[in-house]
Write a protein that holds these residues in place. Structure first.
Motif, PDB file in Angstrom:
ATOM      1  N   THR A 207      53.390  33.935   5.779  1.00 20.42           N
ATOM      2  CA  THR A 207      53.460  35.228   5.801  1.00 20.42           C
ATOM      3  C   THR A 207      52.234  35.785   5.118  1.00 20.42           C
ATOM      4  OG1 THR A 207      54.521  34.997   3.249  1.00 20.42           O
ATOM      5  CG2 THR A 207      55.855  35.161   5.232  1.00 20.42           C
ATOM      6  N   ALA A 208      51.960  37.040   5.101  1.00 21.20           N
ATOM      7  CA  ALA A 208      51.004  37.957   4.795  1.00 21.20           C
ATOM      8  C   ALA A 208      50.900  38.122   3.475  1.00 21.20           C
ATOM      9  CB  ALA A 208      50.407  39.015   5.841  1.00 21.20           C
ATOM     10  N   GLY A 209      49.899  38.165   2.545  1.00 21.13           N
ATOM     11  CA  GLY A 209      49.678  38.475   1.365  1.00 21.13           C
ATOM     12  C   GLY A 209      48.810  39.595   1.317  1.00 21.13           C
ATOM     13  N   ILE A 210      49.147  40.801   0.386  1.00 23.48           N
ATOM     14  CA  ILE A 210      48.254  41.989   0.251  1.00 23.48           C
ATOM     15  C   ILE A 210      48.433  42.236  -1.128  1.00 23.48           C
ATOM     16  CG2 ILE A 210      48.118  44.173   1.022  1.00 23.48           C
ATOM     17  CD1 ILE A 210      49.834  43.837   3.350  1.00 23.48           C
ATOM     18  N   ILE A 211      47.057  42.323  -1.661  1.00 22.32           N
ATOM     19  CA  ILE A 211      46.878  42.773  -3.044  1.00 22.32           C
ATOM     20  C   ILE A 211      46.210  44.266  -3.026  1.00 22.32           C
ATOM     21  CG2 ILE A 211      45.745  42.626  -5.393  1.00 22.32           C
ATOM     22  CD1 ILE A 211      46.325  39.389  -4.549  1.00 22.32           C
ATOM     23  N   ALA A 212      46.923  45.044  -3.697  1.00 19.78           N
ATOM     24  CA  ALA A 212      46.334  46.716  -3.934  1.00 19.78           C
ATOM     25  C   ALA A 212      46.570  47.119  -5.209  1.00 19.78           C
ATOM     26  CB  ALA A 212      47.161  47.461  -2.858  1.00 19.78           C
ATOM     27  N   GLU A 213      45.793  48.285  -5.480  1.00 19.81           N
ATOM     28  CA  GLU A 213      45.947  49.076  -6.688  1.00 19.81           C
ATOM     29  C   GLU A 213      46.318  50.266  -6.199  1.00 19.81           C
ATOM     30  OE1 GLU A 213      42.101  48.707  -8.473  1.00 19.81           O
ATOM     31  OE2 GLU A 213      42.606  46.823  -9.438  1.00 19.81           O
ATOM     32  N   ALA A 214      47.414  50.802  -6.942  1.00 19.09           N
ATOM     33  CA  ALA A 214      47.977  52.154  -6.625  1.00 19.09           C
ATOM     34  C   ALA A 214      48.404  53.012  -7.939  1.00 19.09           C
ATOM     35  CB  ALA A 214      49.271  51.914  -5.622  1.00 19.09           C
ATOM     36  N   PRO A 215      48.343  54.193  -7.982  1.00 18.71           N
ATOM     37  CA  PRO A 215      49.009  54.875  -9.206  1.00 18.71           C
ATOM     38  C   PRO A 215      50.402  54.714  -9.233  1.00 18.71           C
ATOM     39  CG  PRO A 215      47.626  56.259  -7.770  1.00 18.71           C
ATOM     40  CD  PRO A 215      47.854  55.043  -7.159  1.00 18.71           C
ATOM     41  N   LEU A 216      51.088  54.507 -10.556  1.00 20.48           N
ATOM     42  CA  LEU A 216      52.429  54.147 -10.503  1.00 20.48           C
ATOM     43  C   LEU A 216      53.194  55.573  -9.961  1.00 20.48           C
ATOM     44  CD1 LEU A 216      55.128  52.622 -11.740  1.00 20.48           C
ATOM     45  CD2 LEU A 216      54.421  53.904 -13.787  1.00 20.48           C
ATOM     46  N   ALA A 217      52.916  56.705 -10.222  1.00 15.14           N
ATOM     47  CA  ALA A 217      53.383  57.814  -9.692  1.00 15.14           C
ATOM     48  C   ALA A 217      53.646  57.932  -8.170  1.00 15.14           C
ATOM     49  CB  ALA A 217      52.719  59.220 -10.279  1.00 15.14           C
ATOM     50  N   GLN A 218      52.771  57.174  -7.542  1.00 15.26           N
ATOM     51  CA  GLN A 218      52.978  57.000  -5.966  1.00 15.26           C
ATOM     52  C   GLN A 218      53.830  55.918  -5.531  1.00 15.26           C
ATOM     53  OE1 GLN A 218      51.515  59.506  -4.074  1.00 15.26           O
ATOM     54  NE2 GLN A 218      50.869  60.660  -5.875  1.00 15.26           N
ATOM     55  N   MET A 219      54.330  55.323  -6.461  1.00 19.49           N
ATOM     56  CA  MET A 219      54.993  54.105  -6.088  1.00 19.49           C
ATOM     57  C   MET A 219      56.671  54.137  -6.106  1.00 19.49           C
ATOM     58  SD  MET A 219      52.658  52.221  -4.952  1.00 19.49           S
ATOM     59  CE  MET A 219      53.546  50.589  -4.710  1.00 19.49           C
ATOM     60  N   PHE A 220      57.035  55.146  -6.437  1.00 21.83           N
ATOM     61  CA  PHE A 220      58.446  55.412  -6.668  1.00 21.83           C
ATOM     62  C   PHE A 220      58.994  55.563  -5.276  1.00 21.83           C
ATOM     63  CE2 PHE A 220      57.513  57.441 -10.577  1.00 21.83           C
ATOM     64  CZ  PHE A 220      57.885  56.607 -11.444  1.00 21.83           C
ATOM     65  N   GLY A 221      60.274  54.863  -4.989  1.00 22.03           N
ATOM     66  CA  GLY A 221      60.794  54.901  -3.532  1.00 22.03           C
ATOM     67  C   GLY A 221      59.992  53.797  -2.643  1.00 22.03           C
ATOM     68  N   TYR A 222      59.036  53.048  -3.363  1.00 19.32           N
ATOM     69  CA  TYR A 222      58.499  51.886  -2.245  1.00 19.32           C
ATOM     70  C   TYR A 222      59.424  50.959  -1.852  1.00 19.32           C
ATOM     71  CZ  TYR A 222      54.812  49.174  -0.351  1.00 19.32           C
ATOM     72  OH  TYR A 222      54.009  48.386   0.353  1.00 19.32           O
ATOM     73  N   ALA A 223      60.370  50.541  -2.919  1.00 17.74           N
ATOM     74  CA  ALA A 223      61.132  49.364  -2.492  1.00 17.74           C
ATOM     75  C   ALA A 223      61.745  49.718  -1.149  1.00 17.74           C
ATOM     76  CB  ALA A 223      62.229  49.236  -3.640  1.00 17.74           C
ATOM     77  N   SER A 224      62.262  50.830  -0.961  1.00 18.41           N
ATOM     78  CA  SER A 224      63.027  51.436   0.263  1.00 18.41           C
ATOM     79  C   SER A 224      61.963  51.242   1.478  1.00 18.41           C
ATOM     80  CB  SER A 224      63.823  52.658   0.215  1.00 18.41           C
ATOM     81  OG  SER A 224      64.710  52.613  -0.568  1.00 18.41           O
ATOM     82  N   GLU A 225      60.717  51.919   1.321  1.00 18.41           N
ATOM     83  CA  GLU A 225      59.716  51.793   2.315  1.00 18.41           C
ATOM     84  C   GLU A 225      59.292  50.492   2.769  1.00 18.41           C
ATOM     85  OE1 GLU A 225      55.238  52.869   2.473  1.00 18.41           O
ATOM     86  OE2 GLU A 225      56.225  54.238   1.661  1.00 18.41           O
ATOM     87  N   ILE A 226      59.160  49.507   1.863  1.00 20.23           N
ATOM     88  CA  ILE A 226      58.762  48.110   2.289  1.00 20.23           C
ATOM     89  C   ILE A 226      59.790  47.646   3.211  1.00 20.23           C
ATOM     90  CG2 ILE A 226      59.495  47.088   0.031  1.00 20.23           C
ATOM     91  CD1 ILE A 226      56.392  46.115   2.157  1.00 20.23           C
ATOM     92  N   ARG A 227      60.987  47.582   2.741  1.00 18.76           N
ATOM     93  CA  ARG A 227      62.019  47.189   3.461  1.00 18.76           C
ATOM     94  C   ARG A 227      62.003  47.751   4.847  1.00 18.76           C
ATOM     95  NH1 ARG A 227      66.484  47.471  -1.294  1.00 18.76           N
ATOM     96  NH2 ARG A 227      65.769  45.955  -2.647  1.00 18.76           N
ATOM     97  N   GLY A 228      62.100  49.019   5.093  1.00 20.64           N
ATOM     98  CA  GLY A 228      61.902  49.580   6.162  1.00 20.64           C
ATOM     99  C   GLY A 228      60.929  49.330   7.222  1.00 20.64           C
ATOM    100  N   ASN A 229      59.689  48.953   6.697  1.00 18.29           N
ATOM    101  CA  ASN A 229      58.290  48.737   7.368  1.00 18.29           C
ATOM    102  C   ASN A 229      58.581  47.118   7.878  1.00 18.29           C
ATOM    103  OD1 ASN A 229      57.582  51.211   7.390  1.00 18.29           O
ATOM    104  ND2 ASN A 229      56.171  50.912   5.653  1.00 18.29           N
ATOM    105  N   THR A 230      59.162  46.441   7.010  1.00 17.57           N
ATOM    106  CA  THR A 230      59.367  45.147   7.516  1.00 17.57           C
ATOM    107  C   THR A 230      60.687  44.429   7.775  1.00 17.57           C
ATOM    108  OG1 THR A 230      59.705  44.473   5.116  1.00 17.57           O
ATOM    109  CG2 THR A 230      57.361  44.682   5.558  1.00 17.57           C
TER     110      THR A 230
END
Length: 719
Positions: free
Chosen positions: A656-679
């Motif tokens: 599988t692909a591994g990705i490491i990123a840095e992101a503001p916490l305020a922008q990461m709310f709701g990401y759990a649903s997005e990552i599931r939808g995108n994968t």
């Protein structure tokens, strides 16, 4: 009670012969047909008189989806237990959710079960939650049958699904059945061991009828039988020897090998059918009796707390000391219902049991056997069985004994929450009811966490996904008649400055009698000599010379300054890395007092702060993502939209692909649903705090605007 006995004849049976008992779970990816399959099992075993569909038009719904929310949404939210009898086999059955947000329900069910049926959709094949369930089954050493469901659906293909099982599920599998026809022509099933074919007659397919194997399937049947034998030869010594010697195997020898290998966790037989079209469930029930273990055939181990948690084998013997595990809690109108798996000994109504975690002794006043949301009174239960108790105070995972031994069962795996939201009651003065609801759900669900944010004073709930938390919010509305509001939790911003600003502020106020008079002079500046990224509380520095300001007034100045730093002037968050340097001041012999100097200090701070190059710092998180390679570009694009900076991409050992990123916490709310939808549900991510960095100018203006609006709304005046 006689009504219950007539309705549930199983209550009259003896539990002494546990060789004829099976404790099984039904598990799968969401929408693979678990509850539909269980509905057929209940009908064919005589537990229900009519079949109702999960999303049917009769407004009844499937028996095991007893919660109103489950019937409205057409999904299973809570695992539900029942019991039934098929031929001479007594079955305790738990239907589990498929949605990843409710994975704890699967986790605790598999923790106490002896076997399972893993459903795989014949059209979609192995999906993300299928693999999660497989990991859970392997974690608790649960043997399984695999049932390829929905073979009537357009696009279904048993061979494609079979290949996906072999590729993605690390347990050797082989077909023991074949379908007759496919999609809309699917009409029956071939048993490749017995070399018999069946179709299913009657309104609900309740009459399995033996038919001749179609001519065009005879060769395929023989090939599949031979493939089954070859797979068994690799995992079973008896079959291996016979196979190498070219000996002919009897049907019973093959079935015995399937049973041995399945119980030994080396093999999983694959069956098939369509629960919705009433084809195949009876043959699965036969396989449950033929291939899954009785409680006697499963090794259970406890921990002896008096011997430094030394392992001790528990035996299915009602004469030995009682050991049982509370694996699920549920609140209803009668109080807390505690689901119990008995591993050793016997439990009777009126007995006293001891919680080995709390050492509390409790009398058993009421025992029941569950049929979804219905219950029937029982007087006793014994090793190998599952029942439920009322009037027991405990947590999920507590062990009970009769007091003659001090054992504990190993705990189940509880995954960490992946998302948090703020929650508040809309009605004022609803705190007691609100806290009662949250406490109830925390007892029921170990993945549901509650905390109070010390800075924002918000109540923060955490769980396995947005749906998970939305369901609990809805349950508070319905079960406690208390409307609540969900929202993103406040990010823990910080305020600071990058420059120096002088102040010279004189506070004078005369209102008759003694007035107020206080002058402060000095400057604010960043604390010098801090390391990059270092964060320290703001501090007061006294550099005055002489006695212009007395000691009691300096104490008031310091107190007022520290109060200012608790709630910064830009967005209302703490001020860090700043020092308030006092160099001089003015006093009046009559009108100077501590309150006057506190007011002067607060005003001097407010006047100087905007001139000291102020900024707001936000938490930046290190985000690590795992996703399929073909979804990598989509995932990266989604991160960029969230103001994330991708630092590294690589390939993991499993491909599988591994990705490491840095992101503001305020922008990461709701990401759990997005990552599931995108994968397609296969992506996972974890976050940890990295550092504080200045907020983007556009975001800063928005934060300031929201804070000013909040101050106006609350009528807040810090003067």
């Amino acid at each position: 009670m006689q009504v219950w006995l007539r309705r549930f004849p199983l209550l009259r049976r003896s539990f002494s012969d546990m060789t004829r008992t099976r404790n099984i779970g039904i598990s799968a990816h969401i929408d693979s047909g678990k509850t539909t399959f269980t509905e057929r099992v209940l009908f064919y075993t005589g537990k229900i008189k009519e079949i109702h569909e999960v999303k049917g038009n009769d407004k009844v719904g499937a028996k095991m989806d007893s919660m109103e929310l489950e019937r409205e949404r057409g999904i299973t939210i809570q695992s539900a237990a029942t019991y039934c009898k098929w031929k001479d086999i007594n079955i305790n059955l738990i239907d589990t959710p498929g949605h990843v947000d409710f994975t704890i329900e699967v986790e605790r069910a598999l923790r106490v079960l002896d076997g399972a049926v893993l459903l795989v959709c014949g059209a979609s094949g192995v999906q993300s939650q299928t693999m999660t369930v497989d990991r859970q089954m392997r974690r608790y050493n649960v043997p399984r049958l695999t049932f390829i469901n929905k073979l009537d659906r357009a696009g279904s293909n048993y061979l494609t699904t079979y290949n996906s099982i072999k590729q993605k599920i690390p347990v050797r599998s082989a077909l023991i059945q074949l379908p007759i026809g496919q999609e809309d022509t699917f009409s029956g099933i071939i048993d490749v061991i017995e070399r018999k074919a069946y179709n299913f007659q009657g309104r609900y397919g309740e009459i399995p009828t033996e038919i001749a194997i179609p001519e065009n399937m005879l060769e395929k049947t023989q090939q599949t039988r031979q493939e089954l034998i070859e797979n068994l030869a690799d995992v079973d010594d008896f079959i291996g020897d016979k196979f190498l010697n070219g000996e002919t195997l009897t049907n019973q020898e093959i079935k015995d090998a399937v049973r041995r290998s399945t119980i030994a966790l080396k093999f999983s037989p694959i069956l098939m059918g369509s629960a919705y079209k009433n084809k195949g469930a009876q043959l699965v029930l036969d396989a449950v009796g033929d291939y899954l273990p009785s409680p006697y055939e499963v090794k259970n181990v406890g921990l002896d707390l008096d011997k430094e948690e030394a392992k001790v084998e528990l035996k299915i013997d009602p004469k030995l000391p009682l050991v049982c595990l509370a694996f699920k809690l549920e609140e209803n109108r009668f109080g807390q219902l505690t689901y119990i798996r008995i591993y050793q000994g016997r439990l009777k109504k009126g007995d006293y049991i001891i919680n080995t975690s709390t050492k509390k002794r409790t009398k058993i006043s009421r025992m029941v056997r569950m049929h979804s949301n219905e219950m029937a009174e029982i007087n006793e239960s014994e090793a190998g069985d599952i029942c439920a108790l009322f009037g027991i105070e405990c947590n999920s995972g507590d062990t009970f004994t009769d007091g003659t031994v001090n054992y504990a069962m190993s705990s189940m795996y509880v995954p960490e929450p992946v998302i948090s939201l703020s929650i508040r009651p809309i009605e004022k003065n609803a705190g007691i009811k609100f806290n009662k609801a949250l406490a109830k759900f925390q007892r029921e669900d170990p993945t549901f966490r509650v905390k109070i944010d010390e800075e924002s004073n918000e109540t923060i709930i955490s769980g396995m996904g947005e749906l998970h938390l939305q369901i609990y919010a809805e349950r508070i509305r319905r079960e406690f008649e208390l409307p609540v509001e969900l929202g993103a939790p406040a990010v823990n911003y910080r305020e600071t400055i990058h420059g120096r600003a002088d102040f010279n502020y004189l506070h004078k106020k005369q209102t008759g009698g003694n007035g107020q008079y206080a002058g402060v002079q000095g400057y604010i500046e960043p604390i010098p000599d801090l390391k990059p990224g270092e964060l320290v509380p703001s501090r007061f520095v006294d550099k005055t010379i002489g006695n212009n300001i007395g000691g009691e007034f300096k104490a008031a100045i310091q107190k007022a300054f520290l109060e200012c730093c608790k709630k910064g002037p830009q967005v209302g968050y703490p001020v860090l890395n700043l020092q308030y340097v006092l160099i001089d001041g003015q006093t009046h012999v009559v009108d100077s007092n501590s309150n006057a100097f506190m007011t002067a200090t607060k005003q001097s701070f407010r006047h100087a702060f905007p001139n000291a190059k102020p900024t707001v710092l936000e938490p930046v998180m290190t985000v690590e993502i795992t996703a399929p390679h073909d979804c990598q570009a989509t995932v990266i694009n989604g991160l960029v939209k969230r103001r994330a900076l991708v630092k590294d991409t690589f390939t993991r050992a499993d491909g599988t692909a591994g990705i490491i990123a840095e992101a503001p916490l305020a922008q990461m709310f709701g990401y759990a649903s997005e990552i599931r939808g995108n994968t397609q549900g296969q992506g996972e991510f974890s976050m940890e705090f990295s550092r504080l960095e200045p907020v983007d100018p556009g975001a800063l203006e928005e934060l300031k605007m929201h804070y000013q609006e909040k101050v106006r709304r609350e009528g807040n005046d810090d003067d």
